[in-house]
Design a protein around this motif. Sequence first.
Motif, PDB file in Angstrom:
ATOM      1  N   VAL A 107      -6.193  -5.981  -0.405  1.00 29.39           N
ATOM      2  CA  VAL A 107      -5.452  -4.720  -0.456  1.00 29.39           C
ATOM      3  C   VAL A 107      -6.399  -3.585  -0.078  1.00 29.39           C
ATOM      4  O   VAL A 107      -7.507  -3.484  -0.609  1.00 29.39           O
ATOM      5  N   ASP A 108      -5.976  -2.747   0.865  1.00 26.26           N
ATOM      6  CA  ASP A 108      -6.681  -1.510   1.178  1.00 26.26           C
ATOM      7  C   ASP A 108      -5.847  -0.395   0.563  1.00 26.26           C
ATOM      8  O   ASP A 108      -4.839   0.031   1.119  1.00 26.26           O
ATOM      9  N   MET A 109      -6.278   0.055  -0.628  1.00 25.65           N
ATOM     10  CA  MET A 109      -5.472   1.050  -1.357  1.00 25.65           C
ATOM     11  C   MET A 109      -6.005   2.472  -1.149  1.00 25.65           C
ATOM     12  O   MET A 109      -5.781   3.351  -1.984  1.00 25.65           O
ATOM     13  N   ALA A 110      -6.689   2.698   0.002  1.00 21.30           N
ATOM     14  CA  ALA A 110      -7.342   3.991   0.229  1.00 21.30           C
ATOM     15  C   ALA A 110      -6.429   5.186  -0.080  1.00 21.30           C
ATOM     16  O   ALA A 110      -6.849   6.139  -0.733  1.00 21.30           O
ATOM     17  N   HIS A 111      -5.191   5.108   0.383  1.00 19.85           N
ATOM     18  CA  HIS A 111      -4.320   6.272   0.189  1.00 19.85           C
ATOM     19  C   HIS A 111      -3.799   6.395  -1.238  1.00 19.85           C
ATOM     20  O   HIS A 111      -3.713   7.487  -1.791  1.00 19.85           O
ATOM     21  N   ILE A 112      -3.445   5.275  -1.829  1.00 17.39           N
ATOM     22  CA  ILE A 112      -2.717   5.317  -3.103  1.00 17.39           C
ATOM     23  C   ILE A 112      -3.603   5.060  -4.316  1.00 17.39           C
ATOM     24  O   ILE A 112      -3.094   4.968  -5.438  1.00 17.39           O
TER      25      ILE A 112
ATOM     26  N   SER B  91     -18.062   4.432   3.785  1.00 18.48           N
ATOM     27  CA  SER B  91     -16.737   4.968   4.112  1.00 18.48           C
ATOM     28  C   SER B  91     -15.698   3.880   3.895  1.00 18.48           C
ATOM     29  O   SER B  91     -16.053   2.721   3.627  1.00 18.48           O
ATOM     30  N   GLY B  92     -14.436   4.245   4.062  1.00 17.63           N
ATOM     31  CA  GLY B  92     -13.370   3.246   3.966  1.00 17.63           C
ATOM     32  C   GLY B  92     -13.495   2.212   5.079  1.00 17.63           C
ATOM     33  O   GLY B  92     -13.261   1.025   4.860  1.00 17.63           O
ATOM     34  N   SER B  93     -13.894   2.655   6.272  1.00 15.99           N
ATOM     35  CA  SER B  93     -14.036   1.729   7.392  1.00 15.99           C
ATOM     36  C   SER B  93     -15.172   0.746   7.135  1.00 15.99           C
ATOM     37  O   SER B  93     -15.041  -0.451   7.399  1.00 15.99           O
ATOM     38  N   SER B  94     -16.298   1.248   6.608  1.00 17.12           N
ATOM     39  CA  SER B  94     -17.418   0.327   6.303  1.00 17.12           C
ATOM     40  C   SER B  94     -17.019  -0.636   5.198  1.00 17.12           C
ATOM     41  O   SER B  94     -17.442  -1.797   5.209  1.00 17.12           O
TER      42      SER B  94
ATOM     43  N   GLY C  84      -1.621  -2.509   2.691  1.00 16.75           N
ATOM     44  CA  GLY C  84      -2.249  -1.191   2.596  1.00 16.75           C
ATOM     45  C   GLY C  84      -1.951  -0.421   3.860  1.00 16.75           C
ATOM     46  O   GLY C  84      -1.731  -1.034   4.911  1.00 16.75           O
ATOM     47  N   ALA C  85      -1.923   0.901   3.771  1.00 13.77           N
ATOM     48  CA  ALA C  85      -1.494   1.698   4.915  1.00 13.77           C
ATOM     49  C   ALA C  85      -2.038   3.115   4.835  1.00 13.77           C
ATOM     50  O   ALA C  85      -2.528   3.552   3.789  1.00 13.77           O
ATOM     51  N   SER C  86      -1.910   3.800   5.975  1.00 11.28           N
ATOM     52  CA  SER C  86      -2.305   5.213   6.027  1.00 11.28           C
ATOM     53  C   SER C  86      -1.090   6.125   6.070  1.00 11.28           C
ATOM     54  O   SER C  86      -1.208   7.323   5.835  1.00 11.28           O
ATOM     55  N   ALA C  87       0.046   5.557   6.429  1.00 11.02           N
ATOM     56  CA  ALA C  87       1.243   6.389   6.575  1.00 11.02           C
ATOM     57  C   ALA C  87       2.465   5.604   6.135  1.00 11.02           C
ATOM     58  O   ALA C  87       3.367   5.332   6.931  1.00 11.02           O
TER      59      ALA C  87
ATOM     60  N   GLY D 260      -0.188   1.399   9.570  1.00  6.87           N
ATOM     61  CA  GLY D 260      -1.477   0.808   9.194  1.00  6.87           C
ATOM     62  C   GLY D 260      -2.640   1.698   9.600  1.00  6.87           C
ATOM     63  O   GLY D 260      -2.445   2.798  10.121  1.00  6.87           O
ATOM     64  N   HIS D 261      -3.873   1.220   9.358  1.00  8.18           N
ATOM     65  CA  HIS D 261      -5.060   1.997   9.734  1.00  8.18           C
ATOM     66  C   HIS D 261      -5.766   1.330  10.910  1.00  8.18           C
ATOM     67  O   HIS D 261      -5.594   0.134  11.148  1.00  8.18           O
ATOM     68  N   LEU D 262      -6.557   2.105  11.628  1.00  3.92           N
ATOM     69  CA  LEU D 262      -7.360   1.591  12.752  1.00  3.92           C
ATOM     70  C   LEU D 262      -8.086   0.303  12.397  1.00  3.92           C
ATOM     71  O   LEU D 262      -8.127  -0.636  13.184  1.00  3.92           O
TER      72      LEU D 262
ATOM     73  N   THR E 172     -11.109   0.715  -1.063  1.00  5.01           N
ATOM     74  CA  THR E 172     -10.530   2.064  -1.128  1.00  5.01           C
ATOM     75  C   THR E 172     -11.527   3.087  -0.594  1.00  5.01           C
ATOM     76  O   THR E 172     -12.721   2.812  -0.512  1.00  5.01           O
ATOM     77  N   THR E 173     -11.011   4.258  -0.250  1.00  3.32           N
ATOM     78  CA  THR E 173     -11.869   5.419  -0.058  1.00  3.32           C
ATOM     79  C   THR E 173     -11.848   6.187  -1.379  1.00  3.32           C
ATOM     80  O   THR E 173     -10.994   5.936  -2.235  1.00  3.32           O
ATOM     81  N   THR E 174     -12.786   7.116  -1.517  1.00  2.00           N
ATOM     82  CA  THR E 174     -12.829   7.895  -2.760  1.00  2.00           C
ATOM     83  C   THR E 174     -12.403   9.350  -2.528  1.00  2.00           C
ATOM     84  O   THR E 174     -12.423  10.153  -3.467  1.00  2.00           O
ATOM     85  N   HIS E 175     -12.011   9.681  -1.283  1.00  2.00           N
ATOM     86  CA  HIS E 175     -11.810  11.093  -0.955  1.00  2.00           C
ATOM     87  C   HIS E 175     -10.359  11.502  -0.722  1.00  2.00           C
ATOM     88  O   HIS E 175     -10.093  12.624  -0.319  1.00  2.00           O
ATOM     89  N   LYS E 176      -9.422  10.594  -0.952  1.00  5.80           N
ATOM     90  CA  LYS E 176      -8.026  10.983  -0.698  1.00  5.80           C
ATOM     91  C   LYS E 176      -7.393  11.354  -2.040  1.00  5.80           C
ATOM     92  O   LYS E 176      -7.748  12.373  -2.618  1.00  5.80           O
ATOM     93  N   THR E 177      -6.451  10.538  -2.521  1.00  5.81           N
ATOM     94  CA  THR E 177      -5.849  10.907  -3.814  1.00  5.81           C
ATOM     95  C   THR E 177      -6.849  10.798  -4.970  1.00  5.81           C
ATOM     96  O   THR E 177      -6.629  11.388  -6.025  1.00  5.81           O
TER      97      THR E 177
HETATM   98  N1  PLP Z   1      -8.089   2.584   5.048  1.00  3.83           N
HETATM   99  C1  PLP Z   1      -7.044   3.406   5.050  1.00  3.83           C
HETATM  100  C2  PLP Z   1      -5.714   2.885   4.568  1.00  3.83           C
HETATM  101  C3  PLP Z   1      -7.178   4.724   5.496  1.00  3.83           C
HETATM  102  O1  PLP Z   1      -6.107   5.533   5.520  1.00  3.83           O
HETATM  103  C4  PLP Z   1      -8.453   5.178   5.926  1.00  3.83           C
HETATM  104  C5  PLP Z   1      -8.666   6.565   6.384  1.00  3.83           C
HETATM  105  O2  PLP Z   1      -7.837   7.343   6.638  1.00  3.83           O
HETATM  106  C6  PLP Z   1      -9.514   4.270   5.936  1.00  3.83           C
HETATM  107  C7  PLP Z   1      -9.306   2.980   5.484  1.00  3.83           C
HETATM  108  C8  PLP Z   1     -10.853   4.627   6.499  1.00  3.83           C
HETATM  109  O3  PLP Z   1     -11.578   5.507   5.768  1.00  3.83           O
HETATM  110  P1  PLP Z   1     -12.793   6.313   6.426  1.00  3.83           P
HETATM  111  O4  PLP Z   1     -12.204   7.407   7.227  1.00  3.83           O
HETATM  112  O5  PLP Z   1     -13.573   6.752   5.228  1.00  3.83           O
HETATM  113  O6  PLP Z   1     -13.579   5.342   7.258  1.00  3.83           O
END
Ligand code: PLP
Length: 392
Positions: A197-202, A95-98, A171-174, A123-125, A223-228
């Motif tokens: 860089v955490d580019m999960a969203h973009i 996952s993105g968190s891992s 990097g950010a979630s919002a 930011g993200h958790l 990055t995550t692979t499930h957003k954009t």
């Molecule tokens: N990093 C960012 C910027 C995110 O927005 C998210 C999830 O919303 C994650 C990491 C975490 O991804 P995951 O939910 O797959 O652990």
Amino acid sequence: MASKVFDWIEKERQRQEHNIELIASENFVSEDVMRAVGSCLTNKYSEGYPPERPTGNRGRYYGGCVYVDELEQYCCDLWQEVFNTDYHVNVQPHSGSSANLAAYLSVLKPGDGILAMDLNNGGHLTHGSAVNFSGKLFRMAFYDVNAQGFIDMEDVRRKALEHKPQLILAGASAYSRILDFAAFSEIAREVGAYFMVDMAHIAGLVAAGDHPSPFGLADIITTTTHKTLRGTRGGLIFCKPELAKKVDSAVFPGTQGGPLQHVIAGKAVTAEEACTEEYREYIHQVVRNCKAMSQEFLRRGYQVVTGGTDNHLFLLDLTATGLTGKAVQEELDRHGITLNKNCVPHDTRSPQQTSGVRIGTAAMTTKGYKEADFIRVAGEIDAVIQEMKQKA
Ligand code: PLP
């Protein structure tokens, strides 16, 4: 006997079919991604890495890995193609968190400092929240956004000089605006910190050229692979070649056991799709749709954080309406419109209540929505909010 589980799956399938899905981190994957993720690869153990791995971590701890070896290598090669990069890539994070956990631990030890964006500001958790492993393991400092909601690069530099972090994270979630990776990397160099860089969203926008790329600037990119990116749920880590061995060790055996080969297959299909012209056009449309919808809210007198958007999401600031993000989210749910409550910068309400909602256009663009459709939905949301205001 058919499992009870399939009743819930069917109900959820129908919910996804009928609702208007505006959660900025969600999307709808292709049938091919579903087939890969739902395949017999879920049966296979393959701790370790394919034999061609360019690091010392190569080789598996199980027999019978001949096909998953080829598959995982193919997946890695494809992701380099998606981002046109020679960065090393690890496709195993669940996952993105891992991915973030392994990325931090590849170059940091507990107690080291990280400078990142606060959860309350977008930011993200996993970017240092006190309730998350990141906030518990590392000495966190947070940079701020200005009154309009833009990242304050002067504050990033000030805090970097003050806290001397070992790693600076962008990097950010919002956050709806362009991230200035060049400026972040310069500050990281100035204070001798790693730049991550955490580019999960973009990530999808980076792949399509609609957001500047962090490749060449960042030491590590997750990055995550499930957003954009519109793929299976999962994570990826990219890094400069000199960090490859550290990153691979931090994923396995550092923080994970057996990789999910069915998910790696899904990530490979996702990457194949992300290499196409059709995908790039899809992302361009996501961005056009987001601009059109945020403009419509502005036209209707709403406050949009930063006054608009450069990407696939924006934040609606509901402070002036007197309504909480929670109440609006719940009422919209009853009208078949799905989004999530979100803090706005410097929010005075708690993350459980919030003064805003986050809106994203990636999922409905996959369903074929164009600018006019999103403008219509903005009108529907406005009507629900007006009704709530009258009843309040
Ligand atoms: N990093 C960012 C910027 C995110 O927005 C998210 C999830 O919303 C994650 C990491 C975490 O991804 P995951 O939910 O797959 O652990």
